[in-house]
Design an enzyme around this catalytic site. Structure first.
Site, PDB file in Angstrom:
ATOM      1  N   CYS A  70       1.040   9.824  -2.930  1.00  0.00           N
ATOM      2  CA  CYS A  70      -0.070   9.278  -2.075  1.00  0.00           C
ATOM      3  C   CYS A  70      -1.304  10.076  -2.263  1.00  0.00           C
ATOM      4  CB  CYS A  70       0.183   8.764  -0.996  1.00  0.00           C
ATOM      5  SG  CYS A  70       1.373   7.348  -0.863  1.00  0.00           S
ATOM      6  N   ILE A  76       0.861  -1.104   0.030  1.00  0.00           N
ATOM      7  CA  ILE A  76      -0.002   0.084  -0.031  1.00  0.00           C
ATOM      8  C   ILE A  76       1.034   1.390   0.151  1.00  0.00           C
ATOM      9  CG2 ILE A  76      -1.943  -0.842   0.942  1.00  0.00           C
ATOM     10  CD1 ILE A  76      -1.106   0.148   3.788  1.00  0.00           C
ATOM     11  N   CYS A  77       0.297   2.345  -0.240  1.00  0.00           N
ATOM     12  CA  CYS A  77       0.795   3.564  -0.638  1.00  0.00           C
ATOM     13  C   CYS A  77       1.724   4.079   0.584  1.00  0.00           C
ATOM     14  CB  CYS A  77      -0.115   4.650  -0.931  1.00  0.00           C
ATOM     15  SG  CYS A  77       0.804   6.066  -2.038  1.00  0.00           S
ATOM     16  N   PRO A  78       2.685   4.447   0.794  1.00  0.00           N
ATOM     17  CA  PRO A  78       3.535   4.951  -0.354  1.00  0.00           C
ATOM     18  C   PRO A  78       4.628   3.912  -0.936  1.00  0.00           C
ATOM     19  CG  PRO A  78       4.595   5.890   1.880  1.00  0.00           C
ATOM     20  CD  PRO A  78       3.323   4.836   2.044  1.00  0.00           C
TER      21      PRO A  78
END
Lengths: 82, 202
Positions: B84, B10-12
């Site tokens: 993000c 998941i981001c980042p």
């Protein structure tokens, strides 16, 4: 950020919005170039509307003379960032 | 070809992995980034494109593949993590619909001065609106004698689209007094409103 942020302006602050409306009418009818803006945070954190003019001596004098003549109460601030 | 497998990240994380791979890549080396969600694809694509890379994306069996040739060298100090946040791209910047020439309901003089102060402050805000749309009595704000004309012209110069309802100009017989923006119609206006991520009604 726009360059406008770096320009210094002259501001007129009034005791109430009713005085702002009177002042605006007056300046407009005498063709004094001005801009209606929110009161800059540097002057007051209260919600308010101010009259902004170019920091040009002639314009400032013209505006103050007109406001004085009509006995409008105001505070004048020079060289404030937009 | 180097592959960066960012599935399940998941981001980042996918952005950081991409940035790192790109930093270590040779000129013209091709990289492939594998992702499993749409948001990550958009973020990574935006990051690459904003930094001068040519990108091609394809989807196969629920997976997304981004191909990129390490073309440009990444400038120092690029904050991949910032990608993000989608809040600062042009498409996410707000559309404003002016339905009247005053702000709010109440005494006319107050509504007029509030609207004037609102528009005169717009050129100074950080995230500029992408479009300003003027309908009904809102069109009066765009005419030759408007107190907000200078601010609107400044905004237009800095890239904000200004659209003025043609039917409304016609109704008020003010077509020849339009001083900023372009005449628009309900097709375009509706299109822009529905595409906008955020609409503000001043």
């Amino acid at each position: 950020m726009s360059n406008q942020n770096k320009i210094l302006f002259s501001y007129f602050i009034f005791p109430s919005i009713h005085t702002v409306l009177k002042a605006e009418k007056l300046l407009k009818s005498h063709a004094v170039s001005h801009t209606i803006v929110p009161v800059p945070k540097a002057i007051s954190s209260n919600c308010g509307v101010a009259v902004r003019v170019q920091p040009d001596e002639a314009i400032v004098l013209q505006a103050t003379a007109l406001l004085d003549k009509h006995q409008l109460k105001y505070k004048h601030y020079q060289n404030i960032k937009a | 070809m180097k592959t960066i497998d960012a599935r399940g990240q998941i981001c980042p994380k996918p952005l950081i992995m991409t940035k790192k791979a790109l930093k270590n890549a040779r000129q013209n080396e091709s990289l492939q980034i594998i992702l499993d969600n749409e948001t990550a694809v958009q973020n990574v694509t935006r990051f690459l494109q904003d930094n001068g890379q040519e990108v091609s994306v394809h989807k196969k069996d629920h997976l997304h593949y981004i191909a990129v040739n390490a073309k440009e060298e990444l400038p120092d100090g690029i904050e991949a993590e910032a990608y993000c946040d989608t809040g600062t791209t042009k498409n996410e910047s707000p559309v404003m619909l002016f339905k009247q020439n005053k702000m709010g309901h109440g005494p006319e003089a107050l509504g007029t001065i509030l609207m004037t102060a609102f528009i005169n402050t717009l050129p100074e805000i950080t995230l500029k609106p992408q479009k300003l749309i003027f309908v009904n009595s809102g069109i009066f704000l765009t005419l030759t004698d408007s107190d907000t004309l200078e601010a609107l012209k400044t905004l237009e110069k800095s890239g904000t689209d200004i659209l003025v309802c043609g039917t409304c100009l016609d109704f008020f017989n003010k077509k020849n007094q339009l001083a900023v923006g372009k005449v628009s119609n309900m097709h375009d206006i509706l299109e822009y409103l529905t595409l906008a991520a955020k609409v503000i009604y001043p």
